[in-house]
Structures are given as C-alpha cells and as structure tokens.
Design an enzyme around this catalytic site. Structure first.
Site, mmCIF file in Angstrom:
data_model
loop_
_atom_site.group_PDB
_atom_site.id
_atom_site.type_symbol
_atom_site.label_atom_id
_atom_site.label_comp_id
_atom_site.label_asym_id
_atom_site.label_seq_id
_atom_site.Cartn_x
_atom_site.Cartn_y
_atom_site.Cartn_z
ATOM 1 N N ARG A 209 0.857 -1.183 0.000
ATOM 2 C CA ARG A 209 0.000 0.000 0.000
ATOM 3 C C ARG A 209 0.894 1.233 0.000
ATOM 4 O O ARG A 209 1.704 1.408 0.909
ATOM 5 C CB ARG A 209 -0.905 -0.007 1.240
ATOM 6 C CG ARG A 209 -1.724 1.249 1.372
ATOM 7 C CD ARG A 209 -2.610 1.283 2.618
ATOM 8 N NE ARG A 209 -3.259 2.574 2.638
ATOM 9 C CZ ARG A 209 -3.438 3.314 3.722
ATOM 10 N NH1 ARG A 209 -3.075 2.883 4.911
ATOM 11 N NH2 ARG A 209 -4.005 4.499 3.632
ATOM 12 N N TYR B 122 -4.676 1.290 15.984
ATOM 13 C CA TYR B 122 -3.466 1.327 16.812
ATOM 14 C C TYR B 122 -3.772 1.139 18.283
ATOM 15 O O TYR B 122 -3.096 0.382 18.974
ATOM 16 C CB TYR B 122 -2.721 2.657 16.610
ATOM 17 C CG TYR B 122 -2.111 2.758 15.235
ATOM 18 C CD1 TYR B 122 -0.825 2.296 14.985
ATOM 19 C CD2 TYR B 122 -2.844 3.277 14.168
ATOM 20 C CE1 TYR B 122 -0.271 2.360 13.711
ATOM 21 C CE2 TYR B 122 -2.302 3.348 12.887
ATOM 22 C CZ TYR B 122 -1.013 2.883 12.670
ATOM 23 O OH TYR B 122 -0.474 2.936 11.410
ATOM 24 N N GLU C 40 -3.834 -0.429 8.085
ATOM 25 C CA GLU C 40 -2.703 -0.035 8.946
ATOM 26 C C GLU C 40 -2.848 -0.682 10.307
ATOM 27 O O GLU C 40 -3.951 -0.714 10.871
ATOM 28 C CB GLU C 40 -2.647 1.481 9.159
ATOM 29 C CG GLU C 40 -2.149 2.265 7.993
ATOM 30 C CD GLU C 40 -2.021 3.757 8.308
ATOM 31 O OE1 GLU C 40 -1.766 4.123 9.471
ATOM 32 O OE2 GLU C 40 -2.208 4.540 7.364
ATOM 33 N N ASN D 30 -7.783 1.120 9.980
ATOM 34 C CA ASN D 30 -6.506 1.464 10.610
ATOM 35 C C ASN D 30 -6.715 1.404 12.115
ATOM 36 O O ASN D 30 -7.613 2.072 12.641
ATOM 37 C CB ASN D 30 -6.056 2.888 10.234
ATOM 38 C CG ASN D 30 -5.721 3.023 8.757
ATOM 39 O OD1 ASN D 30 -5.896 2.089 7.975
ATOM 40 N ND2 ASN D 30 -5.252 4.193 8.374
ATOM 41 N N GLU E 17 -7.543 8.192 6.592
ATOM 42 C CA GLU E 17 -7.813 8.790 7.902
ATOM 43 C C GLU E 17 -8.332 10.233 7.797
ATOM 44 O O GLU E 17 -7.675 11.186 8.247
ATOM 45 C CB GLU E 17 -6.558 8.721 8.781
ATOM 46 C CG GLU E 17 -6.123 7.289 9.053
ATOM 47 C CD GLU E 17 -4.898 7.177 9.957
ATOM 48 O OE1 GLU E 17 -4.306 8.212 10.313
ATOM 49 O OE2 GLU E 17 -4.535 6.046 10.304
ATOM 50 N N HIS F 253 -3.054 10.956 1.237
ATOM 51 C CA HIS F 253 -2.504 10.694 2.571
ATOM 52 C C HIS F 253 -1.916 12.025 3.055
ATOM 53 O O HIS F 253 -0.729 12.130 3.320
ATOM 54 C CB HIS F 253 -1.481 9.560 2.525
ATOM 55 C CG HIS F 253 -1.252 8.892 3.849
ATOM 56 N ND1 HIS F 253 -1.409 7.532 4.050
ATOM 57 C CD2 HIS F 253 -0.862 9.378 5.050
ATOM 58 C CE1 HIS F 253 -1.124 7.221 5.305
ATOM 59 N NE2 HIS F 253 -0.780 8.331 5.941
#
Ligand code: IFM
Length: 485
Positions: free
Chosen positions: A96, A316, A380, A314, A185, A140
């Site tokens: 990606r 985290y 991600e 994504n 995002e 991005h």
C-alpha cells in the site's frame, strides 16, 4: 468460499497451546506493508512537484520535533526499485503506497504533470513484475499548498479538485489497479489539521473542521465512480478510517455520555455517511451544536451513498474516557472539549499508545455488526519503537514481533468468526517521517539509516515475511530469530 471457511487453526489444547497453534489464513489473503508519499519519498522539489501543506508545515519553526522535514525522508522516490525488491525478498504479496497529489498537479488543478504520473506508473509496473498487488491511496494528507491558500478542505471546491486529480491518476494507472483508497484517515486530516492544529495546515477552527470532514467525504464520493470505471468490474474503491474503540471509565451518566460523543466523532462520523449514506440524527445534532450543518447540502448524502467496496481499517489503540473537570482547547474532538482521556494500565509503545489486541478483536465484531455488507482490509496496524543497528547489522525489535503476533491472532479470530477481512497491511514497510514527531520513533519493518540511506530489515521483517509466505501464523514464528525455526 467465505473467509471464515478458509481460516483454520491446527494445534492442541495445553499450557502453550496459544504459541503452538498454527493459524491459517484464507486463500488469496493480502499480506502487505503500507507507506505514504510524504513520509518516505523525499524528492520534495523533483520533476515538477509542487509544494504541499506538509512541505509548508514542516518548514515552519516549532511545528515538528527536532525541526525534521520530509525533504529527503527515506529517499524512496529514487530508491523505489530497491524497496520493491525488499518487499519481494521478504515475501509480501501486497503493498500500500500513496500518490502525492502535488507531484501530479503542482497547484492542485489543471493538466497532470507527465513526470509525476510516470513515476507512479513505473512503481506499479515494478510491483506487478514481482507479483505484488498494489493498493493505491490517493490522499494521505499532502494537499497542494495552492489549494490550502484557498481554504483547503474547508472549501467545498477542494472535493471537486480531488475528483479531477483522481481521474488523472485513474486514467494513467487504473488499468493495473484493483484496490484504491481514496482518503486516508479523514479524521486526522479534518480534526488534527483544522481543529487541534497539530498537523498541517495547523489551523484551529473547530467549526471549519466539520466542513473539512464533510468535504473529505464528498471527495471520496465524487471520485469513486471514475475510479471504478478506470478498470470496470475489477477495481474496488475504499476509504481508510482510523478506529479507536471507546470505553467509559465508569457507568455514570456523564462518563457514558463522554464515551458516546468520542465514539460518534472517532468511529461513526465517516463510516456512517460513507457506508450508510446518511449522517443520522445523533451526528447531525452534534454537528449542529458546534458548527451548524449548512455545509451539508441537499443531495450530498446521495453522493456518499455510492459507498465503498471495502473499508480500510486502521487500528493502533483504544480510548478510555470520562467526563473531565474542565474544557480543553484546542481539541481534536470539537463538541467534546471536556472529555478526559485515561490509560487502562496496559503496556505502551514509545509514542505513548496502549497495546490492546483485544480491543482490535472487538472492533471487528462491531464493524461486522454495523456495516455487514462491506469487505474489510486492515490498511494499517503497527507499533513505534526506538531501534538501532547492532554491529552485526541486525536490528532486534521483539516488541514489534509481539505486537504483530497478538494483533494477527485477533485478525485470525475475527475471520474465524465470520468477518470479511481480505488482507492485512502493517504500518509500515520502512521507518519514516512520523508527522509532528519527526524521525525519532520508528514504525518500519525495515530500519532506515537516514545518514546513509542504507536499509536494514529488522527481525520483525523476516518474521512477518515468513508468515506471509506461509499464509499462516504459527507458534514458532513468535520466537526471537535464531532460537527456533
Ligand atoms: O504514520 C501514521 C500514518 O501516516 C497514518 N496512520 C497512523 C500512522 C502512525 O501514526
């Protein structure tokens, strides 16, 4: 065959069963790593590239730790062939990357720059020659500065400019692209960029941030049909959203309301309009209170109703929140200024984020329940560490291996329970410019020596590559390299 049917687990119960199990992933699962143009390419002024808001922001004193910039970064623009070679040697079958808008249109409008298109054309061909599937992100965060000079994402016109840019890229490489991510995002782009101002363009305008959020979604909706048409019947168009499951610190009405509002802004604001074609009453009420909803024009939700063919996830870290004692300005969650964020007491990575694979597992349950018709791709997931090269050239990063191991187990469990997860892209292929944090923290599978630009695959790169080649996570792969294989 459904992914659930393809996910299987060998091994037996027992004290070390979790480590001995072999978790097999569905056939055709994408095993990849992700990057973004400004974070790795460098070549800030090469071949007709214009300036982006990140070029401006990084060169503004005090904005980035250590005064770092993306001017050179990992010099991937000049070294992409070697980097694709690394992907191939490691055994990853997908990559990606993002396209830099100002390489394609220096000021965000008009005819495309042939040199910019040519670069991505070569990158795609190099990937395909090595049987690596490209997943292309179009935005991005590196908005052409010239568009920001006209209010950037707060200006509705930017969504239309984005659709034109996407069309140019689609015409140039779309015949070879199966997976597009329009926007990465949008929460960060809208709320870190225009509300808290810790990201480019560094604006603090909470009401404007909701307009920016809407225009980012509009950009997705306007660009999607053209991208699908660039390779009819083959191309899938998605959006990558950063989710953080939210937990209230107590069951008090105030804490529950704090959690409700953060969940609304973090997890629903983009997913509901794009995947359901509607903001819904709760979100509209929230936005009405902060900024009004005048920027949402009649018919806009119909444009968003075109939806997404897959959702990029994504993840985290999760949030634990309560009603706080006082309001905090500026905030990245406008309309939730008094919410306080807490730690759960879990291990933390060097960027301060708590490691919680169980929350990742629960996120898939929530996504599958709320948005059952859309395929999921983990676009991600990764960990920041402070790494160094040992004298023998090895980079030992056991924290990354542990992180990936626990999170891949969560992905496998979700697939086994029926989630339509088509691939996993770790963040990141290589160390890179971590936005306002600069270069100190390292997210890569591959260590970058920024002085020499030498690449050093870390232990985690070899470990992850083996998983990709096996299409399975097995207990032995969790052991530090050299102790058992
Ligand atoms: O580096 C970023 C990436 O650009 C977007 N998602 C989160 C990563 C880690 O902060």
């Amino acid at each position: 065959m459904s992914p659930a049917a393809g996910a299987s687990s060998g091994g037996q119960a027992g004290p070390d069963a979790a480590r001995r199990d072999t978790l097999v992933f569905p056939p055709d699962f994408m095993w990849g790593a992700a990057t973004a143009a400004y974070q790795i390419e460098g070549a800030a002024d090469d071949d007709g590239k214009g300036r982006s808001i990140w070029d401006t922001f990084a060169h503004t004193p005090g904005r980035i730790a250590n005064g770092d910039t993306g001017d050179i970064a990992a010099d991937h623009y000049h070294r992409y062939k070697d980097d694709v070679g690394l992907l191939s040697v490691l055994g990853l079958n997908a990559y990606r990357f993002s396209v830099s808008w100002p390489r394609i249109q220096a000021d965000g409008t008009g005819a495309p720059n042939p040199a910019g298109l040519d670069y991505y054309d070569r990158l795609v061909d190099t990937l395909l020659e090595r049987a690596i599937t490209p997943l292309v992100t179009l935005y991005h965060w590196d908005l052409p500065q010239a568009l920001e000079d006209r209010e950037g994402w707060r200006n509705r016109d930017t969504a239309y400019r984005f659709a034109e840019y996407a069309e140019h890229v689609g015409e140039a490489i779309g015949d070879r692209i199966r997976y597009w991510v329009t926007i990465n995002e949008p929460w960060c782009a809208a709320f870190l960029g225009y509300s808290s101002g810790v990201h480019a363009p560094g604006v603090q305008d909470p009401a404007g941030a909701f307009a920016a959020a809407h225009h980012l979604m509009l950009a997705h909706g306007l660009a999607a049909p053209g991208l699908r048409a660039s390779n009819p019947g083959t191309s899938s168009v998605g959006v990558a959203l950063n989710f953080s499951p939210v937990q209230p610190r107590s069951e008090s009405a105030a804490d529950l309301d704090a959690a409700r509002r953060i969940h609304l802004l973090q997890n629903r604001l983009f997913a509901d309009p794009i995947l359901r074609g509607s903001y819904g009453a709760e979100l509209r009420e929230h936005i009405e209170q902060v900024s009004g909803t005048g920027h949402i024009r009649p018919g806009d939700e119909d444009i968003l109703a075109g939806g997404a063919d897959f959702l990029g996830v994504n993840y985290y870290t999760p949030y634990l929140v309560s009603a706080g004692p006082e309001k905090t300005y500026p905030t990245a969650w406008p309309g939730a200024e008094e919410v306080a964020f807490h730690l759960k007491g879990l291990p933390r990575t060097v960027i301060g984020w708590e490691v919680d694979p169980d929350a990742f597992r629960r996120l898939f349950d929530w996504l599958s329940a709320e948005y059952p018709d859309v395929d999921l791709v983990v676009t991600e997931n990764g960990v920041a560490t402070f790494d160094r090269v040992d004298p023998d050239g090895a980079v030992h990063d056991p924290e990354r291996i542990d992180f990936l191991f626990s999170h891949l187990r969560a992905v496998h469990a979700a697939i086994a329970d029926g989630a339509n997860i088509r691939g996993y892209f770790t963040w990141s292929l290589m160390d890179n410019f971590e936005w306002a944090e600069g270069y100190a923290m390292r997210f890569g599978l591959v260590f970058i020596d920024y002085e020499t630009q030498q690449r050093f695959p870390k232990d985690s790169a070899h470990w992850y590559g083996r998983i990709a080649r096996d299409n399975a996570v097995s207990g032995t792969t969790v052991l530090p390299s050299g102790t058992e294989e």
